[in-house]
Scaffold this active site. Sequence first.
Site, PDB file in Angstrom:
ATOM      1  N   ALA A  29     142.529 -25.389 -63.535  1.00  0.00           N
ATOM      2  CA  ALA A  29     143.440 -26.458 -63.127  1.00  0.00           C
ATOM      3  C   ALA A  29     143.860 -26.154 -61.687  1.00  0.00           C
ATOM      4  CB  ALA A  29     144.644 -26.480 -64.057  1.00  0.00           C
ATOM      5  N   GLY A  51     141.146 -23.744 -66.797  1.00  0.00           N
ATOM      6  CA  GLY A  51     140.858 -25.095 -67.264  1.00  0.00           C
ATOM      7  C   GLY A  51     139.382 -25.456 -67.169  1.00  0.00           C
ATOM      8  N   GLU A  86     137.962 -24.129 -70.248  1.00  0.00           N
ATOM      9  CA  GLU A  86     138.487 -24.935 -71.362  1.00  0.00           C
ATOM     10  C   GLU A  86     137.800 -26.302 -71.433  1.00  0.00           C
ATOM     11  OE1 GLU A  86     142.470 -24.081 -69.851  1.00  0.00           O
ATOM     12  OE2 GLU A  86     143.045 -23.557 -71.900  1.00  0.00           O
ATOM     13  N   GLU A 146     144.355 -16.900 -66.490  1.00  0.00           N
ATOM     14  CA  GLU A 146     145.742 -17.347 -66.276  1.00  0.00           C
ATOM     15  C   GLU A 146     146.726 -16.191 -66.295  1.00  0.00           C
ATOM     16  OE1 GLU A 146     143.565 -18.770 -68.337  1.00  0.00           O
ATOM     17  OE2 GLU A 146     143.672 -20.965 -68.168  1.00  0.00           O
TER      18      GLU A 146
HETATM   19  N1  CAA Z   1     143.394 -24.278 -57.915  1.00  0.00           N
HETATM   20  C1  CAA Z   1     143.539 -24.629 -56.618  1.00  0.00           C
HETATM   21  N2  CAA Z   1     142.756 -24.164 -55.628  1.00  0.00           N
HETATM   22  C2  CAA Z   1     141.818 -23.266 -55.949  1.00  0.00           C
HETATM   23  C3  CAA Z   1     141.616 -22.829 -57.272  1.00  0.00           C
HETATM   24  C4  CAA Z   1     142.444 -23.386 -58.287  1.00  0.00           C
HETATM   25  N3  CAA Z   1     142.318 -23.077 -59.584  1.00  0.00           N
HETATM   26  N4  CAA Z   1     140.615 -21.924 -57.276  1.00  0.00           N
HETATM   27  C5  CAA Z   1     140.201 -21.804 -56.004  1.00  0.00           C
HETATM   28  N5  CAA Z   1     140.908 -22.621 -55.206  1.00  0.00           N
HETATM   29  C6  CAA Z   1     140.782 -22.797 -53.755  1.00  0.00           C
HETATM   30  C7  CAA Z   1     141.304 -21.587 -52.997  1.00  0.00           C
HETATM   31  O1  CAA Z   1     142.701 -21.647 -52.867  1.00  0.00           O
HETATM   32  C8  CAA Z   1     140.569 -21.720 -51.694  1.00  0.00           C
HETATM   33  O2  CAA Z   1     141.187 -22.705 -50.920  1.00  0.00           O
HETATM   34  P1  CAA Z   1     141.519 -22.418 -49.348  1.00  0.00           P
HETATM   35  O3  CAA Z   1     140.160 -22.275 -48.719  1.00  0.00           O
HETATM   36  O4  CAA Z   1     142.246 -23.651 -48.914  1.00  0.00           O
HETATM   37  O5  CAA Z   1     142.304 -21.157 -49.299  1.00  0.00           O
HETATM   38  C9  CAA Z   1     139.204 -22.269 -52.113  1.00  0.00           C
HETATM   39  O6  CAA Z   1     139.404 -22.851 -53.400  1.00  0.00           O
HETATM   40  C10 CAA Z   1     138.152 -21.196 -52.235  1.00  0.00           C
HETATM   41  O7  CAA Z   1     138.660 -20.188 -53.093  1.00  0.00           O
HETATM   42  P2  CAA Z   1     138.587 -18.614 -52.725  1.00  0.00           P
HETATM   43  O8  CAA Z   1     138.669 -18.412 -51.266  1.00  0.00           O
HETATM   44  O9  CAA Z   1     139.613 -17.929 -53.574  1.00  0.00           O
HETATM   45  O10 CAA Z   1     137.101 -18.306 -53.241  1.00  0.00           O
HETATM   46  P3  CAA Z   1     136.512 -16.904 -53.760  1.00  0.00           P
HETATM   47  O11 CAA Z   1     135.056 -17.148 -53.951  1.00  0.00           O
HETATM   48  O12 CAA Z   1     136.962 -15.785 -52.906  1.00  0.00           O
HETATM   49  O13 CAA Z   1     137.217 -16.669 -55.189  1.00  0.00           O
HETATM   50  C11 CAA Z   1     137.867 -17.320 -57.434  1.00  0.00           C
HETATM   51  C12 CAA Z   1     136.870 -17.500 -56.268  1.00  0.00           C
HETATM   52  C13 CAA Z   1     137.729 -15.920 -58.019  1.00  0.00           C
HETATM   53  C14 CAA Z   1     137.493 -18.365 -58.474  1.00  0.00           C
HETATM   54  C15 CAA Z   1     139.307 -17.522 -56.930  1.00  0.00           C
HETATM   55  O14 CAA Z   1     139.362 -18.721 -56.171  1.00  0.00           O
HETATM   56  C16 CAA Z   1     140.326 -17.650 -58.039  1.00  0.00           C
HETATM   57  O15 CAA Z   1     140.726 -16.646 -58.613  1.00  0.00           O
HETATM   58  N6  CAA Z   1     140.761 -18.909 -58.349  1.00  0.00           N
HETATM   59  C17 CAA Z   1     141.772 -19.149 -59.366  1.00  0.00           C
HETATM   60  C18 CAA Z   1     141.218 -18.989 -60.764  1.00  0.00           C
HETATM   61  C19 CAA Z   1     142.295 -19.244 -61.780  1.00  0.00           C
HETATM   62  O16 CAA Z   1     143.304 -18.545 -61.837  1.00  0.00           O
HETATM   63  N7  CAA Z   1     142.107 -20.272 -62.627  1.00  0.00           N
HETATM   64  C20 CAA Z   1     143.073 -20.642 -63.651  1.00  0.00           C
HETATM   65  C21 CAA Z   1     143.978 -21.715 -63.113  1.00  0.00           C
HETATM   66  S1  CAA Z   1     145.327 -22.100 -64.182  1.00  0.00           S
HETATM   67  C22 CAA Z   1     144.655 -23.087 -65.391  1.00  0.00           C
HETATM   68  O17 CAA Z   1     143.520 -23.435 -65.390  1.00  0.00           O
HETATM   69  C23 CAA Z   1     145.674 -23.523 -66.449  1.00  0.00           C
HETATM   70  C24 CAA Z   1     145.122 -24.157 -67.656  1.00  0.00           C
HETATM   71  O18 CAA Z   1     144.867 -23.520 -68.666  1.00  0.00           O
HETATM   72  C25 CAA Z   1     144.968 -25.633 -67.746  1.00  0.00           C
END
Ligand code: CAA
Length: 257
Positions: free
Chosen positions: A65, A108, A111, A131
């Site tokens: 998400a 998400g 999911e 998460e």
């Molecule tokens: N939401 C918003 N933006 C996100 C995102 C997310 N879930 N995942 C990545 N992005 C964005 C980053 O902020 C970044 O944007 P900027 O360039 O503007 O900074 C861009 O995408 C590229 O991401 P990274 O630079 O972090 O890329 P990476 O290859 O170094 O890392 C990754 C990849 C490991 C997936 C890392 O981006 C990450 O950990 N993302 C979050 C993963 C996460 O925690 N997901 C769960 C979200 S909560 C959820 O989903 C709740 C639910 O149950 C419904």
Amino acid sequence: MSYKAILVNVEAGVGCVQFNRPEALNALSRQLMTELVAALREFTADSEVRCILITGNDKAFAAGADIKEMMEAGAVDMYLGGFSALWDAVYEVKKPLIAAVSGYAFGGGCELAMICDIIVASETAQFGQPEINIGGIPGAGGTQRLTRAVGKSLAMDMVLSGRRITAQEALATGLVSRVVPVEALLAEAMKLAKEIAVKSPVALQLAKEAILESFESPLSAGVRVERTLSHLTFATDDQKEGMRAFSEKRKPFFKGK
Ligand code: CAA
């Protein structure tokens, strides 16, 4: 309808949705989820569409998400905001849903893939519920569907530690149905979708309903539901056509009646 966060097309009975927020690793924003549900509703209404394929890009199916969008939300905003209803709407789609996953399928994203009926993964796919790393827990069915898919111990491992699993691990546990080279992902997933799309649409819907019932009911009740749905296929022209075509040694032509 025109979309911004997704790309949509229909080919040979298959409705395709491709997430189109590469700059955010296809994070599932409210807009993206709203557009996804709208596209799925269009596909539901289109009798030409008999199977639906959902995909991302090579780097990410979806990294979760949209964290930036929800970071300041309160519990009441989350409860009343209608975001969860969009996920429920995906689960309510009656036509077969295939997720074609390359790269990250986190939070998400994982999911959403698990709401789909079949997951085809590329060798680069990674699945996780991270998460916990951001102080949360899965909120779109992850604790339930992941546990049913991979068992308690691995689900706990992934949800409590944020561990990611590879495509091969996902295959070994049954989370995905097949793993293919990254460059072949779309072609293989489309091939499967087209194979499904020529089957009887009514039989597909009944079969999907019967399998999903296995998650809702004890065994004997599920078997009773299956029997009723199976008997119902005998009320369809497609069942008559299918069995006649078999005995006449020709290919069946299914009309969805
Ligand atoms: N939401 C918003 N933006 C996100 C995102 C997310 N879930 N995942 C990545 N992005 C964005 C980053 O902020 C970044 O944007 P900027 O360039 O503007 O900074 C861009 O995408 C590229 O991401 P990274 O630079 O972090 O890329 P990476 O290859 O170094 O890392 C990754 C990849 C490991 C997936 C890392 O981006 C990450 O950990 N993302 C979050 C993963 C996460 O925690 N997901 C769960 C979200 S909560 C959820 O989903 C709740 C639910 O149950 C419904």
